[in-house]
Design an enzyme around this catalytic site. Structure first.
Site, mmCIF file in Angstrom:
data_model
loop_
_atom_site.group_PDB
_atom_site.id
_atom_site.type_symbol
_atom_site.label_atom_id
_atom_site.label_comp_id
_atom_site.label_asym_id
_atom_site.label_seq_id
_atom_site.Cartn_x
_atom_site.Cartn_y
_atom_site.Cartn_z
ATOM 1 N N HIS A 1 64.419 -28.261 9.324
ATOM 2 C CA HIS A 1 64.323 -29.631 8.808
ATOM 3 C C HIS A 1 65.446 -30.460 9.440
ATOM 4 O O HIS A 1 66.213 -29.939 10.280
ATOM 5 C CB HIS A 1 64.391 -29.644 7.277
ATOM 6 C CG HIS A 1 65.582 -28.909 6.710
ATOM 7 N ND1 HIS A 1 66.875 -29.341 6.877
ATOM 8 C CD2 HIS A 1 65.659 -27.745 6.022
ATOM 9 C CE1 HIS A 1 67.702 -28.498 6.282
ATOM 10 N NE2 HIS A 1 66.988 -27.514 5.768
ATOM 11 N N GLY B 1 68.234 -31.361 8.501
ATOM 12 C CA GLY B 1 69.588 -30.802 8.370
ATOM 13 C C GLY B 1 69.899 -29.873 9.536
ATOM 14 O O GLY B 1 70.967 -29.974 10.159
ATOM 15 N N HIS B 2 68.959 -28.989 9.858
ATOM 16 C CA HIS B 2 69.174 -28.080 11.005
ATOM 17 C C HIS B 2 69.313 -28.885 12.300
ATOM 18 O O HIS B 2 70.132 -28.568 13.166
ATOM 19 C CB HIS B 2 67.987 -27.126 11.179
ATOM 20 C CG HIS B 2 67.761 -26.188 10.036
ATOM 21 N ND1 HIS B 2 66.665 -26.251 9.229
ATOM 22 C CD2 HIS B 2 68.510 -25.151 9.583
ATOM 23 C CE1 HIS B 2 66.723 -25.290 8.322
ATOM 24 N NE2 HIS B 2 67.834 -24.621 8.508
ATOM 25 N N GLN C 1 70.169 -10.639 3.160
ATOM 26 C CA GLN C 1 70.876 -11.625 2.340
ATOM 27 C C GLN C 1 70.037 -12.091 1.148
ATOM 28 O O GLN C 1 70.432 -12.994 0.425
ATOM 29 C CB GLN C 1 71.365 -12.801 3.182
ATOM 30 C CG GLN C 1 70.285 -13.700 3.744
ATOM 31 C CD GLN C 1 70.869 -14.738 4.703
ATOM 32 O OE1 GLN C 1 71.216 -14.433 5.835
ATOM 33 N NE2 GLN C 1 71.008 -15.984 4.249
ATOM 34 N N GLN D 1 79.443 -20.218 2.220
ATOM 35 C CA GLN D 1 79.045 -19.450 3.409
ATOM 36 C C GLN D 1 79.906 -19.841 4.612
ATOM 37 O O GLN D 1 80.365 -18.993 5.384
ATOM 38 C CB GLN D 1 77.572 -19.706 3.704
ATOM 39 C CG GLN D 1 77.118 -19.257 5.072
ATOM 40 C CD GLN D 1 75.620 -19.428 5.284
ATOM 41 O OE1 GLN D 1 74.849 -18.652 4.779
ATOM 42 N NE2 GLN D 1 75.212 -20.447 6.045
ATOM 43 N N SER E 1 66.951 -28.996 2.216
ATOM 44 C CA SER E 1 66.910 -27.539 2.149
ATOM 45 C C SER E 1 65.495 -27.071 2.441
ATOM 46 O O SER E 1 64.527 -27.751 2.072
ATOM 47 C CB SER E 1 67.311 -27.078 0.743
ATOM 48 O OG SER E 1 66.903 -25.744 0.539
ATOM 49 N N SER E 2 65.403 -25.912 3.089
ATOM 50 C CA SER E 2 64.075 -25.342 3.363
ATOM 51 C C SER E 2 63.323 -25.091 2.064
ATOM 52 O O SER E 2 62.106 -25.073 2.028
ATOM 53 C CB SER E 2 64.221 -24.013 4.096
ATOM 54 O OG SER E 2 65.024 -24.200 5.224
HETATM 55 O O1 PAF Z 1 72.389 -20.616 6.429
HETATM 56 C C1 PAF Z 1 71.465 -19.888 6.844
HETATM 57 O O2 PAF Z 1 70.385 -20.352 7.177
HETATM 58 C C2 PAF Z 1 71.672 -18.388 6.906
HETATM 59 O O3 PAF Z 1 72.459 -17.941 5.856
HETATM 60 C C3 PAF Z 1 72.246 -17.925 8.247
HETATM 61 C C4 PAF Z 1 73.634 -18.483 8.490
HETATM 62 C C5 PAF Z 1 71.327 -18.328 9.387
HETATM 63 C C6 PAF Z 1 72.373 -16.385 8.274
HETATM 64 O O4 PAF Z 1 71.136 -15.773 8.096
#
Ligand code: PAF
Length: 282
Positions: free
Chosen positions: A36, A38-39, A63, A155, A187-188
């Protein structure tokens, strides 16, 4: 332009080695896809600072907790690659699960301290999964910089810590949160919100913004102000609130009395979707 999607570490290393021989500066944007705006802002920061931009797309299973949304996580590789490429990504690294976690994989990177609070206790194992996959991606790509969004602020600090502790030669760049016009952090997972939930969702940022203003006026009242904010979110229709907290921006120490520099952090469920957000007090 992206010629093709790269799926193996060997191919990735060969291309990056070629760029390095040409003296190019390389930036990495790790993602789990579901791209999206944000990315794309992270890609644009990497592109401004580097000659070549790699984006990785890997939905990292380690995760996700047992009851989390791994199976439902949105996957549309072709669309993600198109969006990343259009935004200036030179290479999209889409490893399969076996490439990242081959049979016999036995290593876990675990960062203590910073993971003790906020999302840590609510998502056991999550930061170990993030720290392990990010360490691998950094070592596979060996970029000059890697860009991560401040939406996942905890993170970001965990990654800075592991990079420093493990002497990984990369600069970690934090990027500001990108929001919808009504304040909801992109956010996704926002796509899972029902229309009713989507209408309520911007209240999350509004409540956290109020917390920031209130604690500046009454620095000794952090705990009461955060408790009231949690109650307000429940009254607004949030299903549950994991936390609303004020923390030191470097150590994430929970502050009972506000002192500069601090951020307000929140995590809450709206229906089945877990929203997180944070903002600086000043
Ligand atoms: O923020 C994310 O999308 C994930 O936590 C990441 C940093 C790509 C690690 O899988």
């Amino acid at each position: 332009m992206t010629d093709s999607i790269i799926r193996s570490v060997a191919d990735l290393r060969e291309i990056v080695a070629g760029w390095r021989q040409e003296g190019k500066r390389v930036g990495l944007v790790p993602t789990m896809g579901a791209i999206h705006a944000g990315h794309l802002s992270l890609v644009s920061i990497a592109a401004k600072n580097c000659d070549k931009v790699i984006a990785s797309v890997f939905v990292n299973p380690t995760q996700f907790g047992k009851n989390e949304d791994l199976d439902a996580y949105p996957v549309d590789e072709a669309k993600d690659v198109r969006n990343l490429t259009d935004a200036g990504t030179d290479l999209v690294f889409c490893p399969g699960k076996e490439e990242i976690y081959p049979n016999g994989f036995s290593t876990v990177i675990s960062v203590s301290g910073l993971t003790a609070g906020l999302c840590g206790p609510f998502r056991p194992g999550h930061f170990d999964g993030v720290a392990t996959v990010v360490s691998k991606l950094l070592l596979q790509c060996l970029p000059d910089i890697a860009v991560f969004g401040e939406k996942d602020y905890q993170q970001l600090l965990v990654i800075r810590q592991l990079v420093s502790d493990l002497n990984i030669p990369v600069e970690i760049v934090g990027a500001p949160i990108i929001r919808e016009d009504d304040g909801l952090a992109m956010s996704s997972r926002n796509r899972y919100l029902s229309p009713d939930e989507r209408r309520v969702a911007p209240e999350f940022n509004r409540v956290l913004t109020d917390v920031a203003a209130l604690i500046k006026a009454k620095p000794d009242e952090c705990q009461n102000i955060c408790r009231n904010a949690r109650e307000e979110l429940l009254e607004l229709g949030f299903a549950s609130v994991d936390y609303v907290s004020v923390c030191d921006i470097e150590t994430l120490e929970l502050l009972k009395t506000y002192r500069h520099p601090a951020r307000v952090f929140g995590a809450a469920y709206l229906g089945a979707s877990r929203l997180i957000d944070n903002l600086p007090v000043d």
